[in-house]
Design an enzyme around this catalytic site. Structure first.
Site, PDB file in Angstrom:
ATOM      1  N   ALA A 131     -13.445   7.089   2.407  1.00  0.00           N
ATOM      2  CA  ALA A 131     -13.080   6.896   1.153  1.00  0.00           C
ATOM      3  C   ALA A 131     -12.118   5.717   1.200  1.00  0.00           C
ATOM      4  O   ALA A 131     -11.172   6.109   2.069  1.00  0.00           O
ATOM      5  CB  ALA A 131     -12.557   8.243   0.499  1.00  0.00           C
ATOM      6  N   CYS A 132     -11.988   5.181   0.268  1.00  0.00           N
ATOM      7  CA  CYS A 132     -11.029   4.042   0.070  1.00  0.00           C
ATOM      8  C   CYS A 132      -9.362   4.653   0.201  1.00  0.00           C
ATOM      9  O   CYS A 132      -8.492   3.967   0.211  1.00  0.00           O
ATOM     10  CB  CYS A 132     -11.265   3.207  -0.847  1.00  0.00           C
ATOM     11  SG  CYS A 132     -11.435   3.815  -2.387  1.00  0.00           S
ATOM     12  N   THR A 133      -9.422   5.930  -0.539  1.00  0.00           N
ATOM     13  CA  THR A 133      -8.268   6.542  -0.788  1.00  0.00           C
ATOM     14  C   THR A 133      -7.748   7.816   0.439  1.00  0.00           C
ATOM     15  O   THR A 133      -6.911   8.494   0.409  1.00  0.00           O
ATOM     16  CB  THR A 133      -8.239   7.376  -1.929  1.00  0.00           C
ATOM     17  OG1 THR A 133      -9.638   8.104  -2.038  1.00  0.00           O
ATOM     18  CG2 THR A 133      -8.296   6.317  -3.361  1.00  0.00           C
ATOM     19  N   ASN A 188      -3.940   4.459   3.695  1.00  0.00           N
ATOM     20  CA  ASN A 188      -2.918   5.432   2.951  1.00  0.00           C
ATOM     21  C   ASN A 188      -2.356   6.223   3.648  1.00  0.00           C
ATOM     22  O   ASN A 188      -2.847   6.823   4.522  1.00  0.00           O
ATOM     23  CB  ASN A 188      -4.113   5.975   1.791  1.00  0.00           C
ATOM     24  CG  ASN A 188      -5.101   4.861   0.967  1.00  0.00           C
ATOM     25  OD1 ASN A 188      -4.642   4.193   0.429  1.00  0.00           O
ATOM     26  ND2 ASN A 188      -6.268   5.293   1.488  1.00  0.00           N
TER      27      ASN A 188
END
Length: 482
Positions: A283-285, A255
């Site tokens: 975190a994937c974000t 991101n």
């Protein structure tokens, strides 16, 4: 004393038929065992799906507000146990106490939210073209749902799958990640105490390659919801769709935060650092790329380095950033740091395992910033899943937007700018499922859709909010003439 957990199948807590168990340890002190779980097999997975299938019709016929009452009571029970759940999450996953407490509260809020949504379920009425005809759309549950969840948000992600599934009248089987399953099992304890009928919700711990695969491929499963790595997620998608199942997958991210020349540099550095190093970057974000205009590049690097160096590392109950969850996750991060240096990126700060008594044998790594990164470097293209930030210099807004989109992923993206036109263009043109202005890439509202573009998602169904309800329901159109 080590806590011992069992599977929850058909309303009963039971040991695995395999007779095997697995243990979790504290990532801040790996020699300390946190809890023991069932290392289940195919037989246990099948029993759970069969229980869910047997309970399917009765639960679907239960009035939605009655289902909501159980969800509401579950939320209240979880709220009463918030402190002990927070402690368990910190000891098992490594989050700081504040981060763990925030995640537990999110799970509580999700159950309250979907409890209230049950009052509005049912469908909609339309006007028929002819006389004496009632025309309406009836929303029905999909059936039995298989839920596969990761370790990095071990109570929030199960909650945002379980709550809408139950609210809409589905039954389910959950296979949580073995690294930190404790708080997910506590959800089922709360559901049981709240009066959930036997068989409606089941949880089986054990390897995803065994338990997860078995529930995904079971003929009685109608829908599959998976959150995890891209490699596994693509296999899950192929398996489920080949069998005609409804499927949603939420996968990885890489991101970006674009920092323009009009941005307040100190504010931008704080936003990026919070997104990059919060929850130890797991975190994937998480923000892993800062794409910065050349006019403020040097100033930004200095500011974000200062932010990183101000973070105090240590056990989650006392410090700003905790350890990585396992030794293998730490090794993966250290490998990427070495790769970045070999590619020619400049290590501006961090990059090492910290030394000192408080770190012991914990899986710690310093918050790490690389400057002089090209957008085609591996460190700028591949998901690291650790507290590592790549800072990329660009000449203008156009090249910044191009760099943000020049990636296989598309989960979350943000821009820091004082130019409203740039902000609007960014929101319109960035290729990501979440777009933020003057905010960090992490952090999600529970009542709006969440999901990614490109390799970050199957791009089939979103999660959370009304989108969560959509995934677990199927429409029947009724023409009632009399």
């Amino acid at each position: 004393m080590t806590e011992r957990y069992q599977n929850y199948i058909d309303g009963s807590w039971t040991d695995a038929e395999t007779g095997d168990t697995l243990e979790t340890t504290d990532p801040a002190a790996p020699s300390e065992t946190v809890a023991e779980y069932q290392e289940s097999g195919v037989e246990d997975a099948n029993a759970a799906v069969e229980a869910a299938a047997a309970a399917e019709d009765e639960w679907a016929e239960t009035p939605a507000p009655q289902r909501g009452a159980i969800l509401r009571e579950t939320a209240t029970i979880l709220a009463d146990r918030k402190e002990e759940l927070t402690d368990l999450l910190t000891r098992e996953e490594g989050k700081t106490h504040a981060e763990a407490g925030g995640e537990v509260q999110r799970a509580i809020d999700i159950f309250y939210y979907y409890a209230e949504k049950t009052r509005d379920l049912g469908g909609s009425v339309k006007s028929a073209s002819g006389p004496r005809t009632n025309l309406y759309i009836k929303d029905e549950p999909v059936g039995v749902a298989a839920l596969i969840t990761p370790w990095n948000y071990p109570i929030a992600i199960p909650a945002w799958k379980i709550a809408p599934a139950l609210a809409t009248g589905n039954t389910l089987v959950l296979n949580p990640a073995s690294v930190a399953p404790g708080v997910a099992l506590e959800i089922f304890d709360a559901l049981d105490e709240a009066g959930l009928p036997d068989g409606v919700a089941n949880v089986v711990t054990g390897p995803g390659s065994t338990v997860g695969d078995a529930i995904i491929n079971h003929e009685d499963v109608d829908a599959v919801s998976f959150t995890g790595s891209g490699e596994v997620g693509h296999m899950v998608y192929d398996q489920a769709t080949n069998d005609g199942k409804r499927v949603q997958t939420e996968l990885g991210g890489k991101n970006p935060t674009v920092v323009t020349d009009s941005a307040d540099v100190e504010e931008a550095a704080e936003i990026v650092a919070n997104g990059a190093f919060g929850v130890t970057g797991q975190a994937c974000t998480a923000c892993s790329r800062a794409i910065v205009h050349t006019d403020v590049y040097d100033e930004f690097v200095d500011a974000v380095v200062a932010q990183a160096e101000s973070i105090e590392i240590g056990p989650g109950d006392e410090y700003d950033m905790g350890p990585q969850v396992t030794e293998s996750e730490l090794e993966g991060t250290l490998d990427y740091i070495e790769v970045a240096e070999n590619e020619g990126a400049t290590l501006a700060t961090g990059g090492n395992e910290p030394e000192g008594d408080r770190f012991g044998e914990g899986y710690y790594v310093e918050p790490t910033v690389f400057s002089d990164v090209d957008n085609d470097f591996r460190i700028a293209q591949e998901e690291v899943f650790g507290p590592v930030l790549a800072v990329i210099e660009v000449e203008d807004f156009e090249s910044g937007l191009e760099a943000a989109n020049d990636i296989d992923y598309g989960l979350s993206a943000s821009i820091v700018t004082d130019d409203h036109t740039e902000a609007e263009r960014f929101v319109d043109e960035v290729e990501s499922g979440v777009a933020k202005v003057n905010d960090k890439t992490t952090g999600l509202e529970l009542h709006v859709p969440f999901g990614g573009f490109k390799q970050s998602s199957s791009e089939t169904w979103r999660e959370q909010g009304d989108a969560g309800i959509d995934f677990y329901t199927i429409e029947k159109t009724v023409y009632d003439s009399f």
